[in-house]
Write a protein that holds these residues in place. Structure first.
Motif, mmCIF file in Angstrom:
data_model
loop_
_atom_site.group_PDB
_atom_site.id
_atom_site.type_symbol
_atom_site.label_atom_id
_atom_site.label_comp_id
_atom_site.label_asym_id
_atom_site.label_seq_id
_atom_site.Cartn_x
_atom_site.Cartn_y
_atom_site.Cartn_z
ATOM 1 N N UNK A 85 -18.388 -0.107 -3.854
ATOM 2 C CA UNK A 85 -17.419 0.085 -4.936
ATOM 3 C C UNK A 85 -16.485 1.231 -4.575
ATOM 4 N N UNK A 86 -15.207 1.007 -4.841
ATOM 5 C CA UNK A 86 -14.193 2.020 -4.568
ATOM 6 C C UNK A 86 -13.603 2.487 -5.897
ATOM 7 N N UNK A 87 -13.351 3.773 -5.979
ATOM 8 C CA UNK A 87 -12.845 4.349 -7.215
ATOM 9 C C UNK A 87 -11.320 4.395 -7.181
ATOM 10 N N UNK A 88 -10.681 3.754 -8.174
ATOM 11 C CA UNK A 88 -9.225 3.817 -8.269
ATOM 12 C C UNK A 88 -8.791 5.240 -8.599
ATOM 13 N N UNK A 89 -7.709 5.645 -7.999
ATOM 14 C CA UNK A 89 -7.166 6.965 -8.350
ATOM 15 C C UNK A 89 -6.667 6.914 -9.794
ATOM 16 N N UNK A 90 -7.027 7.887 -10.616
ATOM 17 C CA UNK A 90 -6.609 7.849 -12.022
ATOM 18 C C UNK A 90 -5.097 7.944 -12.208
ATOM 19 N N UNK A 91 -4.412 8.506 -11.215
ATOM 20 C CA UNK A 91 -2.958 8.678 -11.334
ATOM 21 C C UNK A 91 -2.180 7.560 -10.636
ATOM 22 N N UNK A 92 -2.884 6.595 -10.056
ATOM 23 C CA UNK A 92 -2.206 5.581 -9.238
ATOM 24 C C UNK A 92 -1.268 4.712 -10.065
ATOM 25 N N UNK B 296 -8.164 -6.766 -1.973
ATOM 26 C CA UNK B 296 -6.922 -5.996 -2.099
ATOM 27 C C UNK B 296 -6.123 -6.491 -3.293
ATOM 28 N N UNK B 297 -6.087 -7.804 -3.473
ATOM 29 C CA UNK B 297 -5.360 -8.391 -4.596
ATOM 30 C C UNK B 297 -5.949 -7.939 -5.924
ATOM 31 N N UNK B 298 -7.277 -7.866 -5.998
ATOM 32 C CA UNK B 298 -7.925 -7.440 -7.239
ATOM 33 C C UNK B 298 -7.545 -6.005 -7.588
ATOM 34 N N UNK B 299 -7.508 -5.139 -6.579
ATOM 35 C CA UNK B 299 -7.115 -3.744 -6.807
ATOM 36 C C UNK B 299 -5.657 -3.684 -7.262
ATOM 37 N N UNK B 300 -4.772 -4.420 -6.578
ATOM 38 C CA UNK B 300 -3.348 -4.420 -6.918
ATOM 39 C C UNK B 300 -3.115 -4.940 -8.332
ATOM 40 N N UNK B 301 -3.849 -5.977 -8.704
ATOM 41 C CA UNK B 301 -3.712 -6.538 -10.051
ATOM 42 C C UNK B 301 -4.169 -5.531 -11.100
ATOM 43 N N UNK B 302 -5.272 -4.844 -10.816
ATOM 44 C CA UNK B 302 -5.790 -3.843 -11.755
ATOM 45 C C UNK B 302 -4.795 -2.712 -11.975
ATOM 46 N N UNK B 303 -3.985 -2.428 -10.966
ATOM 47 C CA UNK B 303 -3.001 -1.346 -11.069
ATOM 48 C C UNK B 303 -1.663 -1.834 -11.596
ATOM 49 N N UNK B 304 -1.550 -3.122 -11.872
ATOM 50 C CA UNK B 304 -0.315 -3.651 -12.440
ATOM 51 C C UNK B 304 0.829 -3.767 -11.459
ATOM 52 N N UNK B 305 0.527 -3.917 -10.173
ATOM 53 C CA UNK B 305 1.583 -4.062 -9.168
ATOM 54 C C UNK B 305 2.162 -5.467 -9.261
ATOM 55 N N UNK B 306 3.484 -5.615 -9.435
ATOM 56 C CA UNK B 306 4.086 -6.956 -9.514
ATOM 57 C C UNK B 306 3.775 -7.769 -8.263
ATOM 58 N N UNK B 307 3.337 -8.997 -8.445
ATOM 59 C CA UNK B 307 2.987 -9.852 -7.318
ATOM 60 C C UNK B 307 1.630 -9.558 -6.732
ATOM 61 N N UNK B 308 0.862 -8.692 -7.381
ATOM 62 C CA UNK B 308 -0.443 -8.309 -6.848
ATOM 63 C C UNK B 308 -1.489 -9.395 -6.914
#
Length: 755
Positions: free
Chosen positions: A415-422, A447-459
């Motif tokens: 498990x990787x911890x998302x940066x709270x400020x990302x 990688x897609x799951x992380x990008x989606x969790x951060x709200x990156x368009x097209x993630x």
């Protein structure tokens, strides 16, 4: 005493070099010669412009020394210690304390600071691509040579230092400027181009002006004073100073946020970036990982023993091995590695042979497992949740190249911890028009799951980089433009991605912390390394985030934009002055008129409309986005504004001369017009209007009114505003000139492309 590894820091130059750069300039030489002419043939008051040399030099030296102290302090913090073995024990020392003959220990991500000969190797692989362009890592065995400037990508080992300091290979390359170069600066190149062109113009126009003034006026002192006034005004003496100050202050401001700017022009690159490439691990996620589930795929296999043995077999464990070690702190009895293949980003796996217990490998499931198997499907399902998934496989043997032929016995999740400020930081970049590309070596689904969790368009749509055409850069550029998230990207592909984006005209910033990011960081327009990253990564980056905070990136971009936007404003002021002086000098030289003002007048007007305002404007906050085309935009403003100023001043001087009047009265009218039109240029430049900017331009106007009205100031500057008719005419001509300037700047087409 043995020779030490004493080399200059990349981020700083010596005190002597700073003094020479600020004092021994062409413009300082010209101004000094003109000052001597005034001291010999004119009045001492007209030589006050000579103080510009002293002020410019002192301010420039002080600001750069301030920046140097900040850079040197941060550079020491950023320096990774070197592990050496001395007197039979291991210790960490500063890079400068390495001496000839030291036994240096290295592992993955370490940068080689000196040349040497390998004496021990455990799967040691060294990347020398920054030195010779060869992309493939080189296996090093005892007796092989290693060169400074290369870095370890896999394995560990030791070498004896044979060349240090200036004798080392990288130091010689740096001196020859064949591999390492400063970041390109359009701003610096533009200012240098202005100065080159102006230097060509000053000599012939100055000669014409001197000839005209001396030939048409009986008083030699007045003639020389007028000629000097024209030549001095042509020189944008403060432009280089303000550029240096803006860069230096930017370095200090970023230093307060623990950002090490290793190359000053990198501040400019911060403002021009329109694509930001992010590595997931260590950038979007916090450093370190936690071991999650261990899921056996076959019964009766010593899964936990094998995991513990693999994690503890590496003398320099990577974050994955460290996470496993946290649960299994030691290898089980009898599990001693006979042969080991270290992890590398290109292979995506590591392994070891434990004799009677067999050979085991741990790595990416999509590299080690047959895509059609149930185990592969289960690994894919786990990866889609955002977890990092590894496959533990038993294999017949290890050849160091291929992980095929093994049989999966377990899946391991981390498990990787998302940066709270990302998320907030990414939202800032989206708002500022900076496109984000997530480029990772991990499974595309993870990688897609992380990008989606951060709200990156097209993630939600990830590209598996193993499917990309390696031999078609145009196609890769097209795919990069159309997609945001890329997984299973090799170090070589990261470098290709940067080049492909640049080929489409993008200014690319690359962030990273691992050794697999080094090549891409080096090729990017701006390389940004995390402070917790590998020494090799921090060595090649132009900017290092020492606190390892992703949220610092918006401040970096904001500071870069502040510097560029403000230097463009300041350039508009200085070059308007240059162009009106060139126009006035040409016209008065050809017509044979006396020059409309003295050096003392020029000093006053320039101080109030350029010098003092420029100092504040160069340091002002702004969020204006930088665009290419610095030189054409400045010329588009300065040329028409300068010509209009010159025409207004010459007309005012000529009209004042029509009735019987003294040269002092004529020049007073010309100076009033000169101040008003250049003050209006200042008004145009300071936009958008804010309270402090209104206060600034109002204060400059008030000071000029005081200079005109206070008797002792009138006497000092040789003003004679007694003729109300001439004063009103001067104001009226200035008003017309201001209107013409506004219209000309608005209607003049760009002199070059603008995006």
């Amino acid at each position: 005493m043995a020779k030490r590894n004493d080399v200059p820091r990349r981020s700083s130059r010596s005190f002597g070099a700073i003094v020479r750069a600020n004092v021994l300039t062409l413009f300082n030489l010209v101004i000094a010669i003109l000052w001597l002419l005034i001291m010999i043939f004119g009045e001492w008051k007209d030589g006050l412009f000579g103080l510009v040399i002293v002020a410019n030099s002192l301010i420039g030296i002080v600001q750069e020394l301030r920046a140097k102290r900040t850079l040197d302090r941060l550079a020491v913090v950023n320096e990774a210690p070197v592990r050496v073995r001395r007197d039979g024990s291991e210790r960490e020392i500063a890079p400068r304390d390495v001496v000839l003959g030291d036994l240096i220990l290295v592992g993955p991500g370490d940068r080689l600071l000196v040349d040497g000969e390998v004496v021990a190797s455990e799967g040691l692989e060294v990347d020398e691509s920054l030195l010779n362009g060869e992309a493939d890592p080189i296996h090093k065995e005892p007796g092989d040579q290693v060169l400074s400037g290369s870095f370890v990508v896999a394995g560990s080992g030791a070498f004896t230092a044979t060349k240090v300091g200036a004798d080392a290979y990288a130091a010689r390359l740096t001196a020859a400027a064949s591999t390492f170069a400063l970041a390109r600066s359009e701003l610096r190149e533009g200012v240098a181009r202005f100065i080159k062109y102006i230097t060509w113009l000053v000599v012939p126009i100055g000669a014409l002006l001197i000839y005209s003034q001396v030939g048409h006026h009986a008083d030699f002192g007045i003639a020389i004073t007028g000629a000097v006034a024209g030549i001095v005004t042509m020189i944008p003496e403060g432009l280089v100073l303000m550029t240096s100050i803006a860069f230096a202050v930017g370095v200090v401001r970023l230093g307060r946020r623990n950002c090490l700017v290793q190359e000053l022009p990198a501040i400019e690159g911060l403002a021009r970036v329109d694509v930001l490439c992010l590595d997931k691990t260590g950038t979007l996620t916090a450093g370190g990982m936690d071991l999650g589930d261990v899921l056996p795929l076959r019964d009766g296999e010593p899964v936990e023993d094998a995991l513990a043995a693999l994690a503890n077999a590496d003398p320099r464990p990577n974050p994955t091995a460290q996470a496993i070690q946290a649960r299994y702190p030691s290898a089980p009895p009898g599990w001693t590695a006979r042969h080991r293949v270290p992890f590398s980003s290109a292979r995506k796996w590591s392994g070891a042979d434990f004799d009677d217990h067999g050979a085991w490998i741990l790595g990416a499931p999509d590299v080690l497992i047959d895509p059609g198997s149930p185990a592969y499907a289960e690994a894919s399902a786990l990866a889609s949740t955002g977890a990092r998934v590894l496959a533990l496989c038993r294999t017949p043997g290890l050849d160091g190249q291929s992980g095929q032929g093994g049989e999966a016995v377990a899946l391991v999740t981390l498990t990787q911890r998302l940066r709270p400020d990302a998320q907030e930081t990414l939202a800032y970049f989206a708002k500022q028009g900076v496109t984000v590309k997530v480029i990772s070596g991990d499974n595309p689904q993870a990688v897609s799951a992380i990008a989606t969790a951060l709200g990156i368009p097209g993630g939600d749509k990830a590209v598996d980089s193993r499917t990309l055409p390696e031999d078609d850069p145009d196609k890769i550029a097209e795919i990069l433009d159309a997609n945001t998230v890329f997984g299973r990207v090799t170090p070589h592909q990261k470098r290709m991605f940067v080049g492909a984006l640049q080929s489409r005209g993008h200014v690319v910033a690359m962030t990273g912390d691992g050794v697999n990011d080094v090549l891409a960081l080096k090729d990017a327009d701006l390389g940004i390394a995390m402070g917790a990253g590998s020494p090799a990564t921090k060595a090649v980056a132009q900017v290092v985030l020492l606190e390892n905070r992703f949220a610092t990136l918006p401040y970096l971009v904001g500071e870069g934009r502040r510097v560029l936007a403000n230097i463009e404003r300041v350039s508009n002021l200085f070059l308007t002055k240059t162009f009106y002086a060139i126009t006035l000098s040409l016209l008065t030289g050809l017509i044979g008129l006396a020059f409309p003002f003295t050096p003392l007048h020029s000093t006053l007007v320039n101080a109030l409309t350029i010098g003092v305002p420029a100092f504040f404007l160069a340091l002002a906050p702004t969020l204006q986005r930088a665009e290419p085309g610095f030189v054409p935009r400045v010329l588009r403003f300065a040329v028409p504004a300068g010509v209009a100023c010159a025409a207004a001043v010459l007309l005012s001087f000529w009209v004042a001369h029509i009735p019987a009047s003294t040269l002092e009265q004529d020049r007073t009218s010309a100076v009033i017009t000169l101040f008003l039109v250049t003050w209006w240029v200042l008004v145009l430049v300071v936009r958008p209007v804010t309270a402090w900017r209104i206060g600034l331009v109002a204060a400059m106007a008030g000071l000029f009114v005081l200079a005109l009205t206070l008797p002792f100031v009138q006497d000092f500057f040789a003003f004679d505003p007694g003729d109300l008719y001439d004063t009103l005419i001067a104001v009226g001509i200035a008003a017309v000139g201001a209107a013409v300037i506004s219209l000309a700047v608005k209607l003049t087409p760009p002199l070059g492309p603008r995006r």
